[in-house]
Write a protein that holds these residues in place. Structure first.
Motif, PDB file in Angstrom:
ATOM      1  N   LEU A  69       0.831  -1.294   0.033  1.00 30.67           N
ATOM      2  CA  LEU A  69      -0.026   0.150   0.023  1.00 30.67           C
ATOM      3  C   LEU A  69       1.190   1.354  -0.161  1.00 30.67           C
ATOM      4  O   LEU A  69       1.771   1.242   0.821  1.00 30.67           O
ATOM      5  N   LEU A  70       0.470   1.957  -1.011  1.00 29.89           N
ATOM      6  CA  LEU A  70       1.359   3.448  -1.060  1.00 29.89           C
ATOM      7  C   LEU A  70       0.164   4.473  -0.396  1.00 29.89           C
ATOM      8  O   LEU A  70      -0.601   4.915  -1.025  1.00 29.89           O
ATOM      9  N   PRO A  71       0.392   4.815   0.832  1.00 24.76           N
ATOM     10  CA  PRO A  71      -0.549   5.735   1.394  1.00 24.76           C
ATOM     11  C   PRO A  71      -0.544   7.102   1.141  1.00 24.76           C
ATOM     12  O   PRO A  71       0.125   7.768   0.231  1.00 24.76           O
ATOM     13  N   TYR A  72      -1.800   7.649   1.331  1.00 27.89           N
ATOM     14  CA  TYR A  72      -1.816   9.202   0.819  1.00 27.89           C
ATOM     15  C   TYR A  72      -2.222  10.041   1.967  1.00 27.89           C
ATOM     16  O   TYR A  72      -3.293   9.635   2.774  1.00 27.89           O
ATOM     17  N   GLY A  73      -1.633  11.188   2.135  1.00 27.33           N
ATOM     18  CA  GLY A  73      -1.870  12.438   3.114  1.00 27.33           C
ATOM     19  C   GLY A  73      -1.583  13.875   2.511  1.00 27.33           C
ATOM     20  O   GLY A  73      -0.712  13.686   1.646  1.00 27.33           O
ATOM     21  N   SER A  74      -2.035  14.889   3.090  1.00 26.94           N
ATOM     22  CA  SER A  74      -1.540  16.117   2.620  1.00 26.94           C
ATOM     23  C   SER A  74       0.024  16.414   2.682  1.00 26.94           C
ATOM     24  O   SER A  74       0.172  17.243   2.123  1.00 26.94           O
ATOM     25  N   ASN A  75       0.427  15.815   3.885  1.00 29.73           N
ATOM     26  CA  ASN A  75       1.840  16.085   4.016  1.00 29.73           C
ATOM     27  C   ASN A  75       2.810  14.918   3.767  1.00 29.73           C
ATOM     28  O   ASN A  75       3.691  14.699   4.079  1.00 29.73           O
ATOM     29  N   THR A  76       2.470  13.934   2.674  1.00 34.21           N
ATOM     30  CA  THR A  76       3.142  12.860   2.351  1.00 34.21           C
ATOM     31  C   THR A  76       3.452  12.968   0.928  1.00 34.21           C
ATOM     32  O   THR A  76       3.272  13.927   0.168  1.00 34.21           O
ATOM     33  N   GLU A  91       9.385  -6.946  -9.564  1.00 33.41           N
ATOM     34  CA  GLU A  91       8.805  -7.838 -10.617  1.00 33.41           C
ATOM     35  C   GLU A  91       7.265  -8.412 -10.399  1.00 33.41           C
ATOM     36  O   GLU A  91       6.725  -8.429 -11.293  1.00 33.41           O
ATOM     37  N   ARG A  92       7.065  -8.588  -9.158  1.00 33.34           N
ATOM     38  CA  ARG A  92       5.832  -9.103  -8.923  1.00 33.34           C
ATOM     39  C   ARG A  92       4.891  -8.537  -8.029  1.00 33.34           C
ATOM     40  O   ARG A  92       3.655  -8.536  -8.021  1.00 33.34           O
ATOM     41  N   LEU A  93       5.579  -7.623  -7.097  1.00 36.64           N
ATOM     42  CA  LEU A  93       4.797  -6.930  -5.944  1.00 36.64           C
ATOM     43  C   LEU A  93       3.671  -5.918  -6.746  1.00 36.64           C
ATOM     44  O   LEU A  93       4.103  -5.108  -7.725  1.00 36.64           O
ATOM     45  N   ARG A  94       2.631  -6.135  -6.275  1.00 31.38           N
ATOM     46  CA  ARG A  94       1.449  -5.028  -6.697  1.00 31.38           C
ATOM     47  C   ARG A  94       1.289  -3.763  -6.017  1.00 31.38           C
ATOM     48  O   ARG A  94       1.044  -4.011  -4.667  1.00 31.38           O
ATOM     49  N   PRO A  95       1.422  -2.593  -6.552  1.00 29.36           N
ATOM     50  CA  PRO A  95       1.141  -1.310  -5.887  1.00 29.36           C
ATOM     51  C   PRO A  95      -0.226  -1.039  -5.664  1.00 29.36           C
ATOM     52  O   PRO A  95      -0.892  -1.361  -6.693  1.00 29.36           O
ATOM     53  N   ILE A  96      -0.592  -0.844  -4.484  1.00 26.41           N
ATOM     54  CA  ILE A  96      -1.939  -0.294  -4.323  1.00 26.41           C
ATOM     55  C   ILE A  96      -1.911   1.053  -3.995  1.00 26.41           C
ATOM     56  O   ILE A  96      -1.333   1.815  -2.940  1.00 26.41           O
ATOM     57  N   VAL A  97      -2.486   1.974  -4.865  1.00 28.28           N
ATOM     58  CA  VAL A  97      -2.397   3.389  -4.898  1.00 28.28           C
ATOM     59  C   VAL A  97      -3.387   3.933  -3.777  1.00 28.28           C
ATOM     60  O   VAL A  97      -4.483   3.815  -4.590  1.00 28.28           O
TER      61      VAL A  97
END
Length: 409
Positions: A69-76, A91-97
């Motif tokens: 998981l690639l988190p989201y915040g106003s200061n990140t 090569e395999r890891l799935r990014p969760i935006v």
């Protein structure tokens, strides 16, 4: 606090019958960290330590995680840019935006996600955050009331899917978005991109059940998660659509014995609480939380510290439940058995991330993930449970005394 766990007796001595609700497979999620700062030892930086980040995501892939998981915040850092980096470093890891619908137009997000999906050959996933804090939303100019934010997310999802699938140009005149003659849009690598929704409000359940591919929960007691999963499924069934996959998140604290793990847990809670009180943590919200998930976590913590086999709530209490914060405490075997308890209820996406972030990610990969996968492989081969849950009772064990363990600190 009680010196025995709050629990459902049916889980204390499981038979070898696999529950009908049990997921047959499981995939593991972690969260990518950009630098060595942790809740245990916060560092005065918000920047990206590139060598550390490279090492982190490669560790996740080598350790057998399926998603990050690639988190989201106003200061990140921006979640899309970081997700693109993850896609090229692995090569395999799935990014969760993680995406908040207040920050970008849905057709642009559809284009960004499809681009990421093409670059990663079908690995992209999106987690939509409607927004649980008025103050955080206002930091980026969003003053929409909370209930209307979920309505906006619903319209956002509809437009994402249309942008990926419409073969002719189309227009839209909705409550939140309006445009003319768009499309066809840029297509994903495959047919579509999975959309995840989280939250515990009525609006979150309605949108998640009717529109999401994945519904996300924080770690709660088994009886409560069971009821919540049933609620999501009922909404999906009434809408005549496939039931969303169930994602549940924990913060495991693991050691060689259950006693050592509990002693570590109390040390960790002291350190985390001290960081929170100093304001050293990145997301520090005081007062009564607005989001229902945090309210529920604090209610569970006020009722008891220990639930079921290994669920511990003090980490939520000392941080005002600011994000996913409930722990699973015990040996790798106890924690793996506790994860299987949730798989038995239907969870098939399990997020585990620790407080000693990089070291814990590698440790879980060596000592926890394989045990869960071995149990599921045994079930697939035999049609019966293995002995993992019966052999590692954790807080079910006779003589368990959390108050006494607290004194081991």
């Amino acid at each position: 606090m009680p010196d025995t766990p709050v629990t459902a007796p049916s889980h204390t001595a499981p038979s070898d019958t696999v529950p009908e609700t049990a997921a047959r497979r499981v995939e593991f999620i972690s969260l990518s960290h950009l630098n060595p700062s942790t809740e245990l030892a916060p560092l005065p930086t918000r920047g990206i330590d590139l060598p550390y980040f490279r090492r982190y995501v490669r560790t996740l892939e080598e350790s057998g995680y399926d998603y990050t998981l690639l988190p989201y915040g106003s200061n990140t850092a921006d979640s899309f840019v970081v997700a693109s980096a993850v896609g090229q470093l692995t090569e395999r890891l799935r990014p969760i935006v993680a995406v908040r619908p207040n920050t970008a137009f849905p057709l642009v997000v559809a284009q960004q996600l499809a681009t990421l999906d093409q670059l990663t050959e079908g690995r992209a996933v999106v987690h939509l955050i409607s927004g649980g804090s008025d103050a955080e939303q206002a930091r980026q100019g969003d003053y929409l009331p909370k209930a209307r934010r979920y309505a906006r997310t619903s319209e956002f999802i509809t437009l994402l899917r249309r942008a990926w699938t419409e073969t002719e140009a189309f227009g839209h005149d909705g409550e939140f978005y309006r445009f003319d003659d768009f499309g066809p849009g840029f297509a994903p690598y495959g047919d579509t991109i999975p959309i995840s929704i989280g939250g515990q409000s009525d609006e979150a359940f309605e949108i998640g059940g009717r529109q999401a591919d994945v519904f996300s929960f924080w770690g709660e007691p088994l009886a409560d998660i069971r009821a919540q999963i049933g609620r999501v499924h009922a909404i999906a069934d009434a809408a005549g659509r496939p039931r969303p996959r169930i994602w549940v998140t924990f913060r495991p604290i693991v050691d060689r014995t259950d006693e050592l793990a509990w002693a570590k847990a109390y040390r960790y809670a002291d350190a985390i609480g001290a960081s929170f009180r100093r304001g050293a943590t990145k997301h520090r919200f005081t007062g009564s939380p607005q989001n229902v998930g945090s309210q529920r976590a604090l209610e569970f913590a006020a009722r008891a510290e220990v639930y079921d086999r290994a669920l511990w709530t003090r980490t939520a209490a000392v941080t005002n439940a600011g994000g996913a914060s409930t722990a699973l405490v015990g040996t790798p075997e106890t924690v793996a058995a506790a994860i299987v308890d949730y798989i038995d209820l239907g969870a098939d996406l399990v997020s585990i991330r620790g407080y000693d972030t990089l070291a814990d990610a590698a440790d879980y990969g060596r000592r926890v993930l394989p045990l869960v996968r071995e149990e599921l492989a045994h079930r697939a081969a035999t049609g019966r449970r293995g002995t993992l849950q019966a052999d590692h009772p954790g807080a079910f064990a006779p003589g368990f005394d959390a108050d006494a363990l607290a004194g081991v600190r």
